[in-house]
Design an enzyme around this catalytic site. Structure first.
Site, PDB file in Angstrom:
ATOM      1  N   GLY A   1       0.831  -1.203   0.000  1.00  0.00           N
ATOM      2  CA  GLY A   1       0.000   0.000   0.000  1.00  0.00           C
ATOM      3  C   GLY A   1       0.854   1.237   0.000  1.00  0.00           C
ATOM      4  N   PRO A   2       0.220   2.382  -0.187  1.00  0.00           N
ATOM      5  CA  PRO A   2       0.970   3.641  -0.218  1.00  0.00           C
ATOM      6  C   PRO A   2       1.630   3.932   1.131  1.00  0.00           C
ATOM      7  CG  PRO A   2      -1.342   3.965  -0.824  1.00  0.00           C
ATOM      8  CD  PRO A   2      -1.221   2.587  -0.321  1.00  0.00           C
TER       9      PRO A   2
ATOM     10  N   GLU B   1     -10.055  32.167  -8.336  1.00  0.00           N
ATOM     11  CA  GLU B   1     -10.623  31.171  -7.415  1.00  0.00           C
ATOM     12  C   GLU B   1     -12.132  31.079  -7.559  1.00  0.00           C
ATOM     13  OE1 GLU B   1      -8.833  29.058  -6.050  1.00  0.00           O
ATOM     14  OE2 GLU B   1      -6.956  30.107  -6.480  1.00  0.00           O
TER      15      GLU B   1
END
Ligand code: ADP
Length: 605
Positions: free
Chosen positions: A207-208, A429
């Site tokens: 896994g990460p 934004e």
């Protein structure tokens, strides 16, 4: 976690160089001195005088000098040559004896002592010294690693895993379920033996980074209450060929003595990489791997040694390591989902003081994609923030701010944007947020801010996912691309020019568009053909193209078309909402940070 004796920093070569230096100095300075100590230089007159006085013992006439001793042979003298044809006769008459070996005869024992025995003694002493050093390093055992017979110098035995239990590891229910069987086996091996079932010898946690693999391994040991041996793959890799292999042997022999127990090898890809068969490859690593393979074959299935290993690069492991009988069980430890994130936050929040009204679900939704380690970090940041502000507990605001800190870095206190820049950032934004909000499938906006961050972001729009997403439709991805392009589109519409502020958006949009075409089969022309292979699933997901040059050109063209279409769509949305765009941007410009609710109020107002 694990007690490792510090290896002696000075390499052996250091001691050898010192020894050689000492010998060199002895030969240069001491030997000539000793050999010549008794030779005294005198003038020819003295020599003549001594001759007449009959004080000469032996004499040796050489090409350029005369060596002679006194009667008792206690000292050697030397004088230069002078033309003196009667010298020999005169010496003879005065009772001198002629010799050819005055110097050599003087100190044969001494010279042997200095040039042979002394260096040997020095080396013997050095050997002894290093032997003792090595023995000390090897934990008092009488092993000399110098000659490749060594044991591992790391003390691998660690008492039961810091008391970590499964309850400390939040989320990861599938992994825990999988490992619970191992715990049950360690508690009650008879149950399994009766039926004849044997436990897997090795279990690979993949896994990460930061998803709790190490924690899970410790929890297995903690739950089963068995000893926990832990080593990192890189600790096996040594400078000398064979040392890593001997460490593996040592680790397993210790483990077998303490069985039942858990052996945990972190970052196993450091030793378990595919052997590539290149001449002059990494011999040491391959030997270590071979030893590991042999050891794993060597013990029977049911002797109670369970090996857990963790990696975030499973694709790089040697197939021999993954075959049945070795690491044949693979437990994925993925990034936590929404529920997992919430639980991890709660587990870590137990360690700090938090306000009662903290909404962990909201925090978890805001921190989508964060790993366990990042969530732990968020909680800690919140606690630090509370201390900084002189409060006794962390609040919802602390937690929300610390997510931003972990994602985007700290607020830049003294970054002064010009008025124009601030306007541009505000429009940029709001452009993102407006495009996102107007496309029904996009997640609602949580927060928009134009306070510069240390990561370099001048502002950002935080979106919050409502729930877990496992699938994304083509439209959703397209909308996401449109949202990325929304910032730039707003700049174009309002200011008629563009800025560098969109570089990250461009990167993300392109990445998504490319994945749609090369990996998700969402293109016009390529149907369900994979054009790209992901090479590094857990570490950033690098990918490499697997198609011809012509196809690459076609892919590039399609990526451009796709992004262009979404860019135009975003521009269209903003044009249709031009008034709202201005209103929102001005509001954001004034307030610098606005929440999702404020945004929606103005938009729907
Ligand atoms: P990995 O070995 O997968 O890189 P670790 O097990 O070392 O990750 O986890 C690092 C830290 O992250 C842990 O010390 C813990 O504080 C936190 N953490 C990660 N996953 C979890 C989880 N599922 N539950 C609680 N804490 C976690």
């Amino acid at each position: 976690m694990q007690e490792v004796k510090q290896p002696n920093k000075k390499p052996f070569i250091y001691y050898y160089v010192i020894a050689l230096l000492v010998i060199f100095l002895i030969n240069c300075l001491l030997v000539p001195k000793v050999a010549q100590r008794a030779i005294r230089e005198v003038d020819y007159g003295t020599f003549m005088e001594m001759t007449y006085n009959q004080e000469i013992g032996y004499v040796q006439i050489e090409d350029n000098q005369i060596l002679f001793t006194d009667k008792d042979e206690t000292a050697i003298y030397k004088t230069g040559l002078v033309y003196d044809p009667d010298l020999t006769q005169r010496l003879y008459d005065n009772g001198a004896k002629f010799s050819g070996q005055i110097v050599e005869e003087m100190s044969p024992v001494l010279s042997i002592l200095i040039s042979w025995i002394l260096p040997m003694l020095l080396f013997a002493a050095l050997g002894q010294f290093m032997y003792r050093q090595m023995s000390k390093k090897a934990g008092g055992g009488a092993n000399s690693m110098m000659f490749g017979l060594g044991k591992s110098n790391a003390k691998v035995y660690v008492q039961s895993s810091d008391g970590i239990k499964f309850s400390d590891v939040a989320g990861e229910d599938e992994a825990k379920e999988n490992l619970a069987e191992i715990v049950d086996y360690l508690h009650n091996p008879e149950k399994y033996k009766e039926i004849g079932a044997s436990m897997p010898k090795g279990i690979l946690l993949v896994g990460p980074p930061g998803t709790g693999k190490t924690m899970l391994a410790k929890a297995v040991a903690g739950e089963a209450n068995v000893p926990f041996f832990s080593m990192s793959g890189s600790e096996f890799v040594e400078m000398f060929v064979g040392m890593g292999a001997s460490k593996v042997r040592d680790l397993f022999s210790q483990a077998k003595e303490k069985a039942p127990c858990i052996v945990f090898i972190d970052e196993i890809d450091a030793i378990g990489k595919k052997r590539d068969g290149q001449v002059g490859g990494n011999d040491e690593r391959e030997q270590t791997l071979n030893q590991l393979l042999t050891e794993m074959d060597g013990f029977e299935g049911n002797n109670g040694v369970i090996i857990l290993a963790a990696t975030n690069r499973p694709e790089s492991l040697d197939p021999a390591l993954l075959r049945p009988g070795r690491f044949d069980r693979r437990v994925p430890v993925e990034l936590p989902d929404l529920k997992g994130r919430e639980e991890i936050l709660k587990v870590h929040a137990r360690k700090i003081r938090v306000a009662d009204d903290v909404d962990f679900n909201k925090i978890a939704r805001m921190a989508s994609g964060a790993s366990g380690a990042e969530l732990a970090n968020i909680i800690n940041e919140a606690a630090l923030r509370a201390v900084r502000d002189g409060r006794k507990f962390a609040t919802q605001a602390d937690l929300e701010e610390s997510i931003e800190v972990v994602i985007a870095g700290y607020q830049k206190k003294n970054a002064i944007l010009t008025d124009k820049e601030k306007h541009i950032v505000a429009y940029h934004e709001i452009g993102h947020a407006l495009v996102a909000a107007r496309q029904s499938n996009s997640a609602p906006v949580q927060k928009i801010t134009i306070v510069p961050r240390t990561s370099g972001a001048l502002g950002y729009t935080m979106q919050v996912e409502e729930g877990n997403h496992y699938l994304m439709s083509k439209e959703e991805i397209e909308n996401k691309i449109a949202t990325y392009t929304g910032g730039r589109a707003a700049e174009e519409i309002v200011f008629g020019s563009v800025t560098t502020g969109a570089s990250n958006d461009i990167e993300q949009a392109t990445k998504l568009a490319r994945s749609m075409i090369t990996r998700y089969g969402m293109s016009k022309d390529f149907d369900m053909v994979a054009m790209e292979a992901v090479t590094n699933q857990y570490l950033g997901g690098d990918s490499s193209l697997t198609c011809s040059m012509e196809t690459q050109t076609a892919i590039d063209r399609e990526v451009v078309e796709l992004v262009k279409r979404q860019h135009e769509k975003a521009g269209q949305i903003l044009l249709e909402n031009r008034e709202k765009l201005d209103e929102l941007a001005n509001f954001l410009y004034e307030k610098e940070t606005i929440t999702g609710e404020e945004f929606m109020e103005i938009l729907n107002g």
